[in-house]
Design an enzyme around this catalytic site. Structure first.
Site, mmCIF file in Angstrom:
data_model
loop_
_atom_site.group_PDB
_atom_site.id
_atom_site.type_symbol
_atom_site.label_atom_id
_atom_site.label_comp_id
_atom_site.label_asym_id
_atom_site.label_seq_id
_atom_site.Cartn_x
_atom_site.Cartn_y
_atom_site.Cartn_z
ATOM 1 N N GLU A 1 9.538 14.857 15.924
ATOM 2 C CA GLU A 1 9.994 14.835 14.538
ATOM 3 C C GLU A 1 9.222 15.889 13.739
ATOM 4 O O GLU A 1 8.002 15.847 13.675
ATOM 5 C CB GLU A 1 9.744 13.438 13.944
ATOM 6 N N CYS B 1 13.527 10.432 7.228
ATOM 7 C CA CYS B 1 13.490 9.908 8.594
ATOM 8 C C CYS B 1 14.840 10.079 9.276
ATOM 9 O O CYS B 1 14.928 10.118 10.484
ATOM 10 C CB CYS B 1 13.035 8.461 8.593
ATOM 11 N N GLU C 1 10.044 0.767 10.314
ATOM 12 C CA GLU C 1 11.082 1.781 10.126
ATOM 13 C C GLU C 1 10.384 3.094 10.391
ATOM 14 O O GLU C 1 9.547 3.526 9.608
ATOM 15 C CB GLU C 1 11.634 1.668 8.698
ATOM 16 N N LYS D 1 0.839 -1.204 0.000
ATOM 17 C CA LYS D 1 0.000 0.000 0.000
ATOM 18 C C LYS D 1 0.872 1.251 0.000
ATOM 19 O O LYS D 1 1.516 1.567 0.985
ATOM 20 C CB LYS D 1 -0.931 0.056 1.217
HETATM 21 P P1 NAP Z 1 1.907 7.936 8.469
HETATM 22 O O1 NAP Z 1 0.501 8.243 8.777
HETATM 23 O O2 NAP Z 1 2.720 7.192 9.449
HETATM 24 O O3 NAP Z 1 1.913 7.195 7.046
HETATM 25 C C1 NAP Z 1 2.735 6.162 6.623
HETATM 26 C C2 NAP Z 1 1.915 5.087 5.925
HETATM 27 O O4 NAP Z 1 1.071 4.442 6.875
HETATM 28 C C3 NAP Z 1 0.980 5.618 4.850
HETATM 29 O O5 NAP Z 1 0.881 4.672 3.816
HETATM 30 C C4 NAP Z 1 -0.310 5.751 5.621
HETATM 31 O O6 NAP Z 1 -1.456 5.789 4.845
HETATM 32 C C5 NAP Z 1 -0.275 4.503 6.455
HETATM 33 N N1 NAP Z 1 -1.161 4.539 7.619
HETATM 34 C C6 NAP Z 1 -1.666 5.613 8.282
HETATM 35 N N2 NAP Z 1 -2.458 5.228 9.290
HETATM 36 C C7 NAP Z 1 -2.479 3.879 9.280
HETATM 37 C C8 NAP Z 1 -3.116 2.899 10.069
HETATM 38 N N3 NAP Z 1 -3.911 3.224 11.091
HETATM 39 N N4 NAP Z 1 -2.909 1.595 9.775
HETATM 40 C C9 NAP Z 1 -2.102 1.250 8.756
HETATM 41 N N5 NAP Z 1 -1.493 2.128 7.965
HETATM 42 C C10 NAP Z 1 -1.652 3.438 8.216
HETATM 43 O O7 NAP Z 1 2.670 9.253 8.122
HETATM 44 P P2 NAP Z 1 2.018 10.609 7.582
HETATM 45 O O8 NAP Z 1 0.696 10.876 8.199
HETATM 46 O O9 NAP Z 1 2.054 10.535 6.127
HETATM 47 O O10 NAP Z 1 3.089 11.652 8.119
HETATM 48 C C11 NAP Z 1 3.027 12.068 9.476
HETATM 49 C C12 NAP Z 1 4.401 12.123 10.079
HETATM 50 O O11 NAP Z 1 4.998 10.833 10.048
HETATM 51 C C13 NAP Z 1 5.397 12.988 9.342
HETATM 52 O O12 NAP Z 1 5.277 14.322 9.663
HETATM 53 C C14 NAP Z 1 6.691 12.400 9.802
HETATM 54 O O13 NAP Z 1 7.035 12.921 11.054
HETATM 55 C C15 NAP Z 1 6.385 10.940 9.934
HETATM 56 N N6 NAP Z 1 6.845 10.158 8.745
HETATM 57 C C16 NAP Z 1 7.954 9.412 8.866
HETATM 58 C C17 NAP Z 1 8.425 8.708 7.762
HETATM 59 C C18 NAP Z 1 9.651 7.872 7.835
HETATM 60 O O14 NAP Z 1 10.262 7.607 6.815
HETATM 61 N N7 NAP Z 1 10.031 7.379 8.978
HETATM 62 C C19 NAP Z 1 7.766 8.795 6.549
HETATM 63 C C20 NAP Z 1 6.604 9.563 6.459
HETATM 64 C C21 NAP Z 1 6.172 10.238 7.566
HETATM 65 P P3 NAP Z 1 -1.932 7.204 4.218
HETATM 66 O O15 NAP Z 1 -1.625 6.993 2.823
HETATM 67 O O16 NAP Z 1 -3.378 7.354 4.451
HETATM 68 O O17 NAP Z 1 -1.169 8.295 4.882
#
Ligand code: NAP
Ligand code: MG
Length: 498
Positions: A402, A304, A270, A195
């Site tokens: 973060e 990250c 990760e 996904k």
């Molecule tokens: P996120 O919500 O953690 O999204 C990462 C992935 O997980 C996306 O594919 C997301 O789907 C999915 N996801 C979200 N909620 C989920 C759930 N309940 N169950 C399963 N999968 C789920 O990250 P974000 O909202 O895009 O970003 C928020 C913050 O996360 C950023 O500001 C940053 O601090 C952090 N982040 C970290 C990384 C990293 O590489 N470590 C990468 C991205 C973001 P959707 O497509 O709906 O979002």
């Protein structure tokens, strides 16, 4: 602040115009299909805020179909009987085909995520290709052991694919995260339900198209765009998914762990970081300034590993922070497709609000910006200027959470020993940087930092052969390297009475 936009949709190459216009569907069981619900969701161009494409919105019903297809492919499809070298060849062919389509991938990635096209061309896409090639080599090298045990027995281990792997990836490096995930899973002989992030599903769909072209059997790689709360959550909780691999926020990582408890599927994570970057006074200061700027501003800070907490020995603090601020001011902000752009937009309006909110919270708590920090940098698109913040305290939100944007918070230090405690004072442990010419100091600090990767006199150096992952709340398991294969295989002991 001048922000350049270009080109407009009409200027795009024919491939991109057609790709974006054609219905963007889910890839399940070797075919592109509509979502069961018939729903689609918009994907935006972060440089303009305009809708780029509409994509089928997978939810739990589609995940059920994809998991069933992956299960069939794993249990009874031809994939099961493929030799390791056949798997290796297919993965390699996928990489070759991606190389032929490098420009197409880079363009879509830039349009979808906002990152500079010039960067996607030399970093995201080639690194994705390299990861697949590296992992294809492992397919033929997944070995068991012959183990002497007392008595008349022949005992050995086999390493078998874990089964159906659910893979949930973020938007910061959409194609690269897909490659990091699918490479080891395919090498090990698993089948996949991937996904992509709701913000950036396009390159994963092109990847699926190409995987079908090179001949991956039906059901081996399924790609289901959709929202995290529906499609993502369905993968994490699915009773017939054997393993879930997730990259994203620590907050969602914890939800994945809870959801995975139902069938105790294996989990690798990760997650986020708040990586310290430590500059000692004896370092090559010019290189340290350039490296620290790269460490935080690369990919608009949406890494990250971003070196977001900068610790600088007091005697060079002003020189270093002024130097990074000057580098920030010299960066050209514009749309990713402009060849002269250094800093593209953030990925989404939501991310822009988060990042500017953090900058404001730092200012409210008494910190000071040397440059940037002026909120939204333009009327249109999601641009934020690279920002350097000083006068920070360890308790401030911008030092603990973060930010995931082009924002660095810098602190001077006097005692090189005390700084290690401060650098490690975080729930995260993904990466760290050290700048010094003193070899002993470099190794001592590298050993003392609680982080999965430590860069000495460099930053953000990755290779498919290097394990990558986090200490503490930055994750479970490792990606890339031979370590990644351990996360997609089960070890079976076989004991034969002679
Ligand atoms: P996120 O919500 O953690 O999204 C990462 C992935 O997980 C996306 O594919 C997301 O789907 C999915 N996801 C979200 N909620 C989920 C759930 N309940 N169950 C399963 N999968 C789920 O990250 P974000 O909202 O895009 O970003 C928020 C913050 O996360 C950023 O500001 C940053 O601090 C952090 N982040 C970290 C990384 C990293 O590489 N470590 C990468 C991205 C973001 P959707 O497509 O709906 O979002
Ligand atoms: Mg989200």
């Amino acid at each position: 602040m001048a922000v350049t936009y270009r080109p407009e949709a009409a200027e795009l190459p024919a491939f991109a115009q057609k790709f974006l216009k054609d219905p963007k569907k889910l890839f399940i069981d070797g075919k592109f299909v509509d979502a069961k619900s018939g729903k689609t969701f918009p994907v935006y161009n972060p440089a303009t805020g305009e809708v780029l494409a509409n994509v089928a919105e997978g939810d739990s019903a589609d995940i059920d179909l994809a998991v069933a297809a992956a299960r069939r492919a794993f249990e009874s499809g031809p994939w099961r009987s493929f030799s390791p070298s056949q798997r290796a060849r297919l993965i390699y062919q996928l990489a070759d085909k991606m190389e032929e389509r490098l420009e197409d991938f880079a363009l879509l990635e830039s349009l979808d995520n906002g990152k500079p096209l010039a960067v996607a061309r030399v970093a995201d896409v080639p690194m994705s290709i390299d990861n697949l090639r590296y992992m294809s080599g492992w397919a033929t090298k997944i070995l068991g052991d012959s183990i002497p045990i007392p008595g008349e027995f022949h005992a050995y281990t086999r390493r078998e694919p874990i089964g159906v792997a659910g893979q949930i990836i973020p938007w910061n490096f959409p194609l690269l995260m897909a490659a990091w995930k699918i490479g080891p899973a395919l090498a090990a002989g698993c089948t996949i339900v991937l996904k992509p992030a709701e913000q950036t599903p396009l390159t994963a769909l092109l990847l699926a198209e190409i995987a079908a072209e090179v001949g991956f059997p039906e059901g081996v790689l399924n790609v289901v765009p959709g929202y995290g709360e529906t499609a993502g959550a369905a993968i994490a909780a699915h009773p017939d998914v054997d393993k879930v691999a997730f990259t994203g926020s620590t907050e969602v990582g914890k939800l994945i762990v809870k959801a995975a408890a139902g069938n105790l599927k294996k989990v690798t994570l990760e997650l986020g970081g708040k990586s310290p970057n430590i500059i000692f006074a004896d370092a090559n200061i010019d290189e340290a300034i350039a490296g620290a700027a790269f460490g935080i501003f690369f990919n608009m800070g949406q890494c990250c590993t971003a070196g977001s907490r900068l610790f600088v020995e007091r005697s060079v603090f002003d020189q270093v922070t002024q130097g990074i601020a000057a580098a920030a001011k010299g960066m050209k902000i514009g749309s990713g497709l402009d060849q002269t752009t250094d800093i593209g937009p953030l990925v989404s309006d939501e991310q822009l609000d988060r990042v500017t909110g953090y900058i404001q919270s730092g200012i409210d708590e008494g910190a000071r910006t040397l440059t940037g920090g002026s909120g939204r940098a333009s009327e249109r698109g999601y641009f934020v200027a690279p920002t350097v913040i000083v006068d920070v305290k360890p308790s401030m939100k911008i030092m603990r959470e973060e930010i995931f944007g082009p924002v660095v918070a810098a602190t001077p230090f006097d005692d090189p020993r005390e700084i290690l405690a401060e650098a490690n004072d975080t729930v995260y442990g993904l990466a760290a940087g050290v700048w010094t010419k003193d070899v002993g100091n470099a190794h001592r600090v590298a050993a003392a930092l609680r982080a999965g990767t430590v860069w000495v006199n460099c930053y953000n150096v990755f290779d498919a052969a290097l394990p990558f992952g986090g200490f503490k709340q930055s994750g479970w398991g490792r990606e890339m390297s031979h370590n990644a294969l351990d996360c997609y295989t089960e070890t079976k002991s076989v004991v034969v009475k002679l």
